[in-house]
Design a protein around this motif. Structure first.
Motif, PDB file in Angstrom:
ATOM      1  N   MET A   1     -29.468  12.988 -33.570  1.00  0.00           N
ATOM      2  CA  MET A   1     -30.184  13.447 -34.758  1.00  0.00           C
ATOM      3  C   MET A   1     -31.302  14.389 -34.360  1.00  0.00           C
ATOM      4  O   MET A   1     -32.375  13.964 -33.975  1.00  0.00           O
ATOM      5  CB  MET A   1     -30.724  12.234 -35.530  1.00  0.00           C
ATOM      6  N   GLY A   2     -31.053  15.680 -34.465  1.00  0.00           N
ATOM      7  CA  GLY A   2     -32.038  16.670 -34.050  1.00  0.00           C
ATOM      8  C   GLY A   2     -33.098  16.907 -35.088  1.00  0.00           C
ATOM      9  O   GLY A   2     -34.262  17.072 -34.751  1.00  0.00           O
ATOM     10  N   GLU A   3     -32.700  16.916 -36.373  1.00  0.00           N
ATOM     11  CA  GLU A   3     -33.657  17.249 -37.429  1.00  0.00           C
ATOM     12  C   GLU A   3     -34.539  16.065 -37.785  1.00  0.00           C
ATOM     13  O   GLU A   3     -34.092  14.931 -37.779  1.00  0.00           O
ATOM     14  CB  GLU A   3     -32.902  17.713 -38.671  1.00  0.00           C
ATOM     15  N   LYS A   4     -35.764  16.378 -38.152  1.00  0.00           N
ATOM     16  CA  LYS A   4     -36.723  15.352 -38.569  1.00  0.00           C
ATOM     17  C   LYS A   4     -36.250  14.750 -39.889  1.00  0.00           C
ATOM     18  O   LYS A   4     -35.799  15.457 -40.785  1.00  0.00           O
ATOM     19  CB  LYS A   4     -38.071  16.045 -38.728  1.00  0.00           C
ATOM     20  N   SER A   5     -36.378  13.432 -40.022  1.00  0.00           N
ATOM     21  CA  SER A   5     -36.001  12.772 -41.266  1.00  0.00           C
ATOM     22  C   SER A   5     -36.953  13.163 -42.381  1.00  0.00           C
ATOM     23  O   SER A   5     -38.163  13.288 -42.162  1.00  0.00           O
ATOM     24  CB  SER A   5     -36.056  11.257 -41.064  1.00  0.00           C
ATOM     25  N   LEU A   6     -36.413  13.334 -43.602  1.00  0.00           N
ATOM     26  CA  LEU A   6     -37.252  13.614 -44.765  1.00  0.00           C
ATOM     27  C   LEU A   6     -38.176  12.437 -45.066  1.00  0.00           C
ATOM     28  O   LEU A   6     -39.173  12.574 -45.775  1.00  0.00           O
ATOM     29  CB  LEU A   6     -36.387  13.910 -45.991  1.00  0.00           C
ATOM     30  N   PHE A   7     -37.842  11.255 -44.543  1.00  0.00           N
ATOM     31  CA  PHE A   7     -38.659  10.064 -44.794  1.00  0.00           C
ATOM     32  C   PHE A   7     -39.785   9.908 -43.770  1.00  0.00           C
ATOM     33  O   PHE A   7     -40.540   8.946 -43.810  1.00  0.00           O
ATOM     34  CB  PHE A   7     -37.777   8.811 -44.823  1.00  0.00           C
ATOM     35  N   CYS A   8     -39.878  10.860 -42.839  1.00  0.00           N
ATOM     36  CA  CYS A   8     -40.947  10.843 -41.848  1.00  0.00           C
ATOM     37  C   CYS A   8     -42.080  11.730 -42.353  1.00  0.00           C
ATOM     38  O   CYS A   8     -41.955  12.950 -42.391  1.00  0.00           O
ATOM     39  CB  CYS A   8     -40.404  11.354 -40.517  1.00  0.00           C
ATOM     40  N   GLY A   9     -43.170  11.115 -42.801  1.00  0.00           N
ATOM     41  CA  GLY A   9     -44.321  11.898 -43.261  1.00  0.00           C
ATOM     42  C   GLY A   9     -44.146  12.412 -44.676  1.00  0.00           C
ATOM     43  O   GLY A   9     -43.308  11.931 -45.441  1.00  0.00           O
ATOM     44  N   ILE A  10     -44.968  13.405 -45.009  1.00  0.00           N
ATOM     45  CA  ILE A  10     -44.957  13.988 -46.353  1.00  0.00           C
ATOM     46  C   ILE A  10     -44.463  15.424 -46.242  1.00  0.00           C
ATOM     47  O   ILE A  10     -44.986  16.208 -45.447  1.00  0.00           O
ATOM     48  CB  ILE A  10     -46.371  13.939 -46.981  1.00  0.00           C
ATOM     49  N   ASN A  11     -43.452  15.745 -47.055  1.00  0.00           N
ATOM     50  CA  ASN A  11     -42.841  17.073 -46.987  1.00  0.00           C
ATOM     51  C   ASN A  11     -43.589  18.082 -47.847  1.00  0.00           C
ATOM     52  O   ASN A  11     -44.103  17.739 -48.921  1.00  0.00           O
ATOM     53  CB  ASN A  11     -41.386  16.983 -47.466  1.00  0.00           C
ATOM     54  N   LYS A  12     -43.620  19.318 -47.360  1.00  0.00           N
ATOM     55  CA  LYS A  12     -44.188  20.452 -48.105  1.00  0.00           C
ATOM     56  C   LYS A  12     -43.270  21.639 -47.877  1.00  0.00           C
ATOM     57  O   LYS A  12     -42.608  21.709 -46.834  1.00  0.00           O
ATOM     58  CB  LYS A  12     -45.568  20.821 -47.547  1.00  0.00           C
ATOM     59  N   PRO A  13     -43.284  22.594 -48.810  1.00  0.00           N
ATOM     60  CA  PRO A  13     -42.469  23.789 -48.580  1.00  0.00           C
ATOM     61  C   PRO A  13     -42.907  24.507 -47.299  1.00  0.00           C
ATOM     62  O   PRO A  13     -44.101  24.629 -47.036  1.00  0.00           O
ATOM     63  CB  PRO A  13     -42.750  24.656 -49.803  1.00  0.00           C
ATOM     64  N   GLN A  14     -41.934  24.972 -46.526  1.00  0.00           N
ATOM     65  CA  GLN A  14     -42.243  25.712 -45.297  1.00  0.00           C
ATOM     66  C   GLN A  14     -42.903  27.042 -45.645  1.00  0.00           C
ATOM     67  O   GLN A  14     -43.880  27.437 -45.032  1.00  0.00           O
ATOM     68  CB  GLN A  14     -40.960  25.973 -44.496  1.00  0.00           C
ATOM     69  N   ASP A  15     -42.325  27.733 -46.646  1.00  0.00           N
ATOM     70  CA  ASP A  15     -42.856  29.025 -47.100  1.00  0.00           C
ATOM     71  C   ASP A  15     -42.918  28.977 -48.626  1.00  0.00           C
ATOM     72  O   ASP A  15     -41.904  29.174 -49.297  1.00  0.00           O
ATOM     73  CB  ASP A  15     -41.936  30.151 -46.620  1.00  0.00           C
ATOM     74  N   PRO A  16     -44.112  28.683 -49.195  1.00  0.00           N
ATOM     75  CA  PRO A  16     -44.229  28.500 -50.648  1.00  0.00           C
ATOM     76  C   PRO A  16     -43.738  29.703 -51.457  1.00  0.00           C
ATOM     77  O   PRO A  16     -43.338  29.550 -52.610  1.00  0.00           O
ATOM     78  CB  PRO A  16     -45.734  28.293 -50.855  1.00  0.00           C
ATOM     79  N   ALA A  17     -43.759  30.885 -50.867  1.00  0.00           N
ATOM     80  CA  ALA A  17     -43.315  32.086 -51.588  1.00  0.00           C
ATOM     81  C   ALA A  17     -41.790  32.216 -51.582  1.00  0.00           C
ATOM     82  O   ALA A  17     -41.235  33.048 -52.290  1.00  0.00           O
ATOM     83  CB  ALA A  17     -43.946  33.320 -50.967  1.00  0.00           C
ATOM     84  N   ASN A  18     -41.132  31.410 -50.782  1.00  0.00           N
ATOM     85  CA  ASN A  18     -39.680  31.540 -50.643  1.00  0.00           C
ATOM     86  C   ASN A  18     -39.078  30.154 -50.413  1.00  0.00           C
ATOM     87  O   ASN A  18     -38.601  29.834 -49.330  1.00  0.00           O
ATOM     88  CB  ASN A  18     -39.386  32.492 -49.469  1.00  0.00           C
ATOM     89  N   MET A  19     -39.135  29.315 -51.475  1.00  0.00           N
ATOM     90  CA  MET A  19     -38.738  27.920 -51.322  1.00  0.00           C
ATOM     91  C   MET A  19     -37.219  27.750 -51.352  1.00  0.00           C
ATOM     92  O   MET A  19     -36.519  28.457 -52.065  1.00  0.00           O
ATOM     93  CB  MET A  19     -39.359  27.065 -52.430  1.00  0.00           C
ATOM     94  N   THR A  20     -36.749  26.780 -50.602  1.00  0.00           N
ATOM     95  CA  THR A  20     -35.332  26.409 -50.638  1.00  0.00           C
ATOM     96  C   THR A  20     -35.074  25.626 -51.925  1.00  0.00           C
ATOM     97  O   THR A  20     -36.021  25.178 -52.601  1.00  0.00           O
ATOM     98  CB  THR A  20     -34.966  25.512 -49.443  1.00  0.00           C
ATOM     99  N   GLU A  21     -33.794  25.410 -52.246  1.00  0.00           N
ATOM    100  CA  GLU A  21     -33.459  24.653 -53.451  1.00  0.00           C
ATOM    101  C   GLU A  21     -33.996  23.218 -53.351  1.00  0.00           C
ATOM    102  O   GLU A  21     -34.537  22.674 -54.315  1.00  0.00           O
ATOM    103  CB  GLU A  21     -31.940  24.646 -53.670  1.00  0.00           C
ATOM    104  N   MET A  22     -33.871  22.623 -52.176  1.00  0.00           N
ATOM    105  CA  MET A  22     -34.406  21.266 -51.938  1.00  0.00           C
ATOM    106  C   MET A  22     -35.914  21.235 -52.206  1.00  0.00           C
ATOM    107  O   MET A  22     -36.424  20.321 -52.861  1.00  0.00           O
ATOM    108  CB  MET A  22     -34.115  20.865 -50.484  1.00  0.00           C
ATOM    109  N   GLU A  23     -36.628  22.238 -51.731  1.00  0.00           N
ATOM    110  CA  GLU A  23     -38.081  22.302 -51.927  1.00  0.00           C
ATOM    111  C   GLU A  23     -38.424  22.505 -53.403  1.00  0.00           C
ATOM    112  O   GLU A  23     -39.357  21.897 -53.923  1.00  0.00           O
ATOM    113  CB  GLU A  23     -38.675  23.423 -51.070  1.00  0.00           C
ATOM    114  N   LYS A  24     -37.649  23.358 -54.088  1.00  0.00           N
ATOM    115  CA  LYS A  24     -37.905  23.601 -55.517  1.00  0.00           C
ATOM    116  C   LYS A  24     -37.653  22.361 -56.356  1.00  0.00           C
ATOM    117  O   LYS A  24     -38.289  22.156 -57.387  1.00  0.00           O
ATOM    118  CB  LYS A  24     -37.017  24.749 -56.026  1.00  0.00           C
ATOM    119  N   LYS A  25     -36.721  21.514 -55.944  1.00  0.00           N
ATOM    120  CA  LYS A  25     -36.400  20.303 -56.710  1.00  0.00           C
ATOM    121  C   LYS A  25     -37.393  19.175 -56.465  1.00  0.00           C
ATOM    122  O   LYS A  25     -37.453  18.230 -57.252  1.00  0.00           O
ATOM    123  CB  LYS A  25     -34.989  19.810 -56.356  1.00  0.00           C
ATOM    124  N   HIS A  26     -38.126  19.230 -55.356  1.00  0.00           N
ATOM    125  CA  HIS A  26     -38.969  18.092 -54.979  1.00  0.00           C
ATOM    126  C   HIS A  26     -40.470  18.351 -54.968  1.00  0.00           C
ATOM    127  O   HIS A  26     -41.251  17.407 -55.074  1.00  0.00           O
ATOM    128  CB  HIS A  26     -38.534  17.546 -53.616  1.00  0.00           C
TER     129      HIS A  26
END
Ligand SMILES: [Fe+2]
Length: 124
Positions: A1-26
């Motif tokens: 498992m290379g990627e960090k779990s979404l359940f680890c810490g608090i998530n924020k958009p990487q680039d608020p000006a260009n959010m992914t669909e996952m970021e826009k939904k959450h």
């Protein structure tokens, strides 16, 4: 498992000006005045998210926490199917601070915690 779990810490958009669909939904969307008067109630409208999140039995937003900086102010618990992840709350700012940062954290049962912030100015 290379990627960090979404359940680890608090998530924020990487680039608020260009959010992914996952970021826009959450990522919570916070709507309130940029400037408020000390001691006067004002409304804060919060929704999840820019693209509305589903509220199905197997996938839903479980709660929203509202903070002023690190100070906890309120929690709204949600249940699937019969609620929408949208909340309007009335706050009052005061004290000695001239600025405040509203912070909202929500938790999706499948995608973890997500945070948004909004800075406001407080006038006399
Ligand atoms: Fe989700």
């Amino acid at each position: 498992m290379g990627e960090k779990s979404l359940f680890c810490g608090i998530n924020k958009p990487q680039d608020p000006a260009n959010m992914t669909e996952m970021e826009k939904k959450h990522t919570p969307v916070i709507e309130c005045p940029d400037t408020v008067k000390a001691g006067e109630p004002f409304q804060v409208k919060i929704r999840v998210g820019e693209i509305p999140h589903v509220m199905d039995e197997g996938h839903h937003i479980q709660w929203l926490d509202i903070y002023s900086r690190q100070n906890f102010l309120a929690r709204v618990d949600l249940t699937p199917v019969f609620t929408k992840p949208e909340v309007t709350i009335t706050l009052v700012k005061g004290g000695k601070h001239r600025t405040s940062t509203l912070r909202v954290i929500e938790r999706c049962n499948l995608h973890g915690q997500w945070e948004a912030t909004k800075d406001i100015t407080i006038t006399e």
